[in-house]
Each structure stands twice: as C-alpha cells, then as structure tokens.
Design an enzyme around this catalytic site. Sequence first.
Site, mmCIF file in Angstrom:
data_model
loop_
_atom_site.group_PDB
_atom_site.id
_atom_site.type_symbol
_atom_site.label_atom_id
_atom_site.label_comp_id
_atom_site.label_asym_id
_atom_site.label_seq_id
_atom_site.Cartn_x
_atom_site.Cartn_y
_atom_site.Cartn_z
ATOM 1 N N ARG A 1 0.814 -1.235 0.000
ATOM 2 C CA ARG A 1 0.000 0.000 0.000
ATOM 3 C C ARG A 1 0.836 1.268 0.000
ATOM 4 N NH1 ARG A 1 -2.757 -3.387 3.296
ATOM 5 N NH2 ARG A 1 -4.628 -4.203 2.271
ATOM 6 N N LYS B 1 3.338 11.980 -10.853
ATOM 7 C CA LYS B 1 2.411 11.139 -11.632
ATOM 8 C C LYS B 1 3.141 9.849 -11.958
ATOM 9 C CE LYS B 1 -0.514 14.156 -14.437
ATOM 10 N NZ LYS B 1 -0.834 14.450 -15.838
ATOM 11 N N GLU C 1 10.440 19.237 -24.561
ATOM 12 C CA GLU C 1 9.760 19.626 -23.315
ATOM 13 C C GLU C 1 10.393 20.906 -22.754
ATOM 14 O OE1 GLU C 1 7.035 18.121 -22.289
ATOM 15 O OE2 GLU C 1 7.137 16.034 -22.984
ATOM 16 N N LYS D 1 8.164 23.610 -13.519
ATOM 17 C CA LYS D 1 7.218 22.498 -13.290
ATOM 18 C C LYS D 1 6.877 22.393 -11.803
ATOM 19 C CE LYS D 1 5.611 17.962 -14.261
ATOM 20 N NZ LYS D 1 5.679 16.700 -14.983
ATOM 21 N N GLU E 1 -3.867 17.914 -10.931
ATOM 22 C CA GLU E 1 -4.369 18.325 -12.240
ATOM 23 C C GLU E 1 -5.862 18.616 -12.256
ATOM 24 O OE1 GLU E 1 -2.594 16.327 -15.584
ATOM 25 O OE2 GLU E 1 -3.906 17.350 -16.984
ATOM 26 N N ARG F 1 -2.357 22.710 -13.957
ATOM 27 C CA ARG F 1 -1.381 21.719 -14.440
ATOM 28 C C ARG F 1 -1.606 21.387 -15.917
ATOM 29 N NH1 ARG F 1 1.082 16.750 -10.777
ATOM 30 N NH2 ARG F 1 2.403 15.893 -12.403
ATOM 31 N N ASN G 1 0.333 20.468 -20.777
ATOM 32 C CA ASN G 1 -0.052 19.652 -21.937
ATOM 33 C C ASN G 1 -0.012 20.440 -23.241
ATOM 34 O OD1 ASN G 1 -0.463 17.369 -20.425
ATOM 35 N ND2 ASN G 1 -2.583 17.923 -19.940
ATOM 36 N N HIS H 1 0.319 18.738 -26.604
ATOM 37 C CA HIS H 1 0.140 17.308 -26.369
ATOM 38 C C HIS H 1 -1.133 16.732 -26.981
ATOM 39 C CE1 HIS H 1 3.607 17.762 -23.858
ATOM 40 N NE2 HIS H 1 3.540 16.534 -23.386
ATOM 41 N N HIS I 1 -0.312 13.511 -28.777
ATOM 42 C CA HIS I 1 -0.827 12.189 -28.398
ATOM 43 C C HIS I 1 -1.529 11.520 -29.571
ATOM 44 C CE1 HIS I 1 -0.838 13.400 -23.878
ATOM 45 N NE2 HIS I 1 0.284 12.831 -24.221
ATOM 46 N N HIS J 1 8.025 10.586 -28.129
ATOM 47 C CA HIS J 1 7.080 11.527 -27.533
ATOM 48 C C HIS J 1 7.505 12.981 -27.797
ATOM 49 C CE1 HIS J 1 4.262 13.220 -24.677
ATOM 50 N NE2 HIS J 1 5.264 13.842 -24.072
#
Length: 375
Positions: free
Chosen positions: A121, A143, A185, A227, A237, A241, A245, A248, A252, A265
């Site tokens: 956990r 993340k 980035e 960041k 987010e 946040r 993106n 993106h 994506h 990417h």
Amino acid sequence: MYVIKVPLGVRSYTISIGGDLLPRLGHECKRLYFGPRCAVIADRNVAAHYGREAVQSLEASGFEPVLVTVPAGETAKSLKVVATCYDQLAAHRLERKSFVVALGGGVVGDLAGFVAATYLRGIDFVQIPTTLLAQVDSSVGGKVGVNIKAGKNLVGAFWQPRFVLCDLGTLETLPVREYRAGLAEIIKYGIIHDVELFRRLEQVMPKLLQRDPDTLSSVVARCCQIKAGVVGQDETESGLRAILNFGHTLGHAIEATCGYGKFLHGEAIAIGQVFAARLSAELLGFPQRDVERVATVFEKAGLPTRIKLNPGQREKMFEAMRHDKKVSEGVIKFVLVNKIGQVSFGQAVPLDLVEKVLTEPPARRSDEKSPQPGN
Ligand SMILES: NC(=O)c1ccc[n+]([C@@H]2O[C@H](COP(=O)([O-])OP(=O)(O)OC[C@H]3O[C@@H](n4cnc5c(N)ncnc54)[C@H](O)[C@@H]3O)[C@@H](O)[C@H]2O)c1
Ligand SMILES: [Zn+2]
C-alpha cells in the site's frame, strides 16, 4: 549544483541538479532514515551503464539493495512487468520502511513509482532520472503509472518521490535522438511560462546540443523550477497543471495514429506545439512572426515541426481526436498561446478548424526565398 524545492506541504521534496550526483545516492537515502532493504529498478540499458554505481553507493551507506532490471522501452510500462517487480521486492523481503530507487528514463520512473505506490500500500521511492525528458518533466510532480490495452497511462497514482537526483553526467550516454526529444519539453516551458527562457533557448541551442554542462544545468534547473511551481499549485491536475499539456493534444494523436515508436514523444509534441501555435494565430491573434520563432527553435533543436499524412492516416488521426476525452459536441479543448511565455488552457477549438490548419500548407516563411512546391 542547483537545488529546487517542490512545495507540496508534508510531501515537499527537493530536486538536486548537478554533474556527479549518483555517488551521493546512499548518503541522501541515509539522511531520510529509510530501512536497510531496497530495490533499484532500472531498464537493461541504464542498468548496464549505472546499475552497479547505484548499488555500490547504497551498499557503502549500509543499505541492502537488489537490482531489478526490466526491458527497455514503453512496453515495460505494463501490469505484467509491475507484477514481476512485486515478486522480486517480496523475494528480497522489502518491508514498510524499505524503498525503491527509480533509475532511468520516464518509463522506469513511471513504472517504479507505481510499484512503490502500490507495494504494501505504498513505500518510499526516490528518482534518479537519466533521460533529459525525465529530468525536466516526468521525474517532477508525482504522476506514476502504466499503460493498459485501452490506452497509455490509464492506470496510475499520484505518488511523490522523497527526493530527485538529476545527475547530468548520465546524459553522456543518452542517444542523440532521445536527447533532442527532451529538448521539446524544455522549449515547451519557455512557450508556456517564461519568455526569457525562450529567448535564451533561441541563443544557446548549439551549446545545449553539445550538452555543455553549465548551459544544461541552468536550463534544466529552470525547467524543474517551472514544473515545481505549477505542480505546487495544482498537484492533482484539477486546473493549472493542464498548461503542461501544451502541444500534447495533437502530439498524443500522432503517437496513437502512427504507432508508438515511429515518433518519440518529444518529436510528436514538437509537431503538436507548432500546430498549437498556428491554431493560436487563427484564434487568439498570436502573431505569425512568433509562430515562425516557435517553429525555428524546434528546427534548431533538430526536431520535426510538421507531419505529412496520407488521407488514410489523416482520417485515423481525426478519429483518434474525436474520441479524445477532451472532445465534446464538435469542439476539442486545446492549450493555446496568447504570447510567448503565456498560455490559456481549456480553449475550445472547433474540429473543423483543427482539420483545416492540419491540412493547409505552411505559411511562407520570411527566411524562405520561394515557396517549395508540394511542401
Ligand atoms: N509522469 C509524468 O509526469 C510523465 C511526463 C512525461 C512523460 N512521461 C512518460 O515518460 C515516458 C518516456 O520517457 P523517456 O522519454 O525518458 O523514455 P525511456 O524511459 O524509454 O528512455 C528512452 C531510452 O533511453 C534509454 N536510456 C535512458 N537513460 C539513458 C542513459 N542515460 N544512457 C543511455 N540510454 C539511456 C532507455 O533505456 C530507453 O531505451 C513515457 O512512458 C511517458 O508516458 C511521464
Ligand atoms: Zn510530454
């Protein structure tokens, strides 16, 4: 060395950025009174270069590490690989006070972070990002997660590391294409938040491409700082946040349409950012000359700025975008740029306009003598 704080209350942590930090891993872990048993998770490439050094540093500080190696590449971000990691953690008898070291790029950071977030956990983890992308992006913000058949990053958690060590020396062995992908980035931070950084990148790109240590450390530190600031205001987010993106949405869709692997990417989001700049010119009056500046800085970094699609691929991409969760009633939400250094998220763009801008030929560039037929 630069030290950046990620301000998240009791979950706050620091990112150290410098040239020779990997040997300090054990010492930094000792300061946090972690239990003795731990696992260093790395992919095969990174383990071959830096696995032994990480293990030795931990052993020298009295820890009992096991090196867990996983295959290199995006496919390692799977529940199957997560299960093999759990088994090795259990075999090495990691317990509540144990910890995980994520040693590698974004794939290993996301995977090892997810293993740490869920094993017993949740146990502590630390990040040693070894790609440029991981140093300025994926290792910051907590993340973590893996891919499933239905899509990328659909299973995951927010799980913050206890510290991040960005050893810029590890970039020496990073393949040039991966390095350039990370620059996409970095440029993003300039566009979304910091016109000074953007201007600097326009000047220092050749030095950055040479991996000049001073330029690299100050630029990486600035990106982490940006960041960290965004994540500090919106950890999970729910709003701000989303500016991260930028580029993106199309990026994506390119990755999904062309198959993961054809474009890295960073390459896909380079194209996506130039595209978002062009949309911004149509919708927000973002000046055409700044669209060109944006395209030029990506070109200087050796990144693609446009994608040529055959009609079948184009249809597949629109289909991918129509199914994007950000689409409703014929409009899709984009992050658009008002001026370099300032963006707005949640901007509704009609799909028709997306289609138009994607298919129209590029505006004639001021530095071009004559238009290129068929380009
Ligand atoms: N968590 C987040 O906030 C976040 C943000 C952005 C991206 N990501 C994720 O990051 C992943 C991409 O990360 P990436 O671009 O770092 O790719 P990656 O982790 O696959 O690394 C790229 C390649 O470089 C190799 N490599 C890594 N470091 C090296 C080094 N120092 N020397 C030699 N080879 C090295 C790896 O073995 C791999 O083959 C994606 O899965 C993406 O979803 C996560
Ligand atoms: Zn990205």
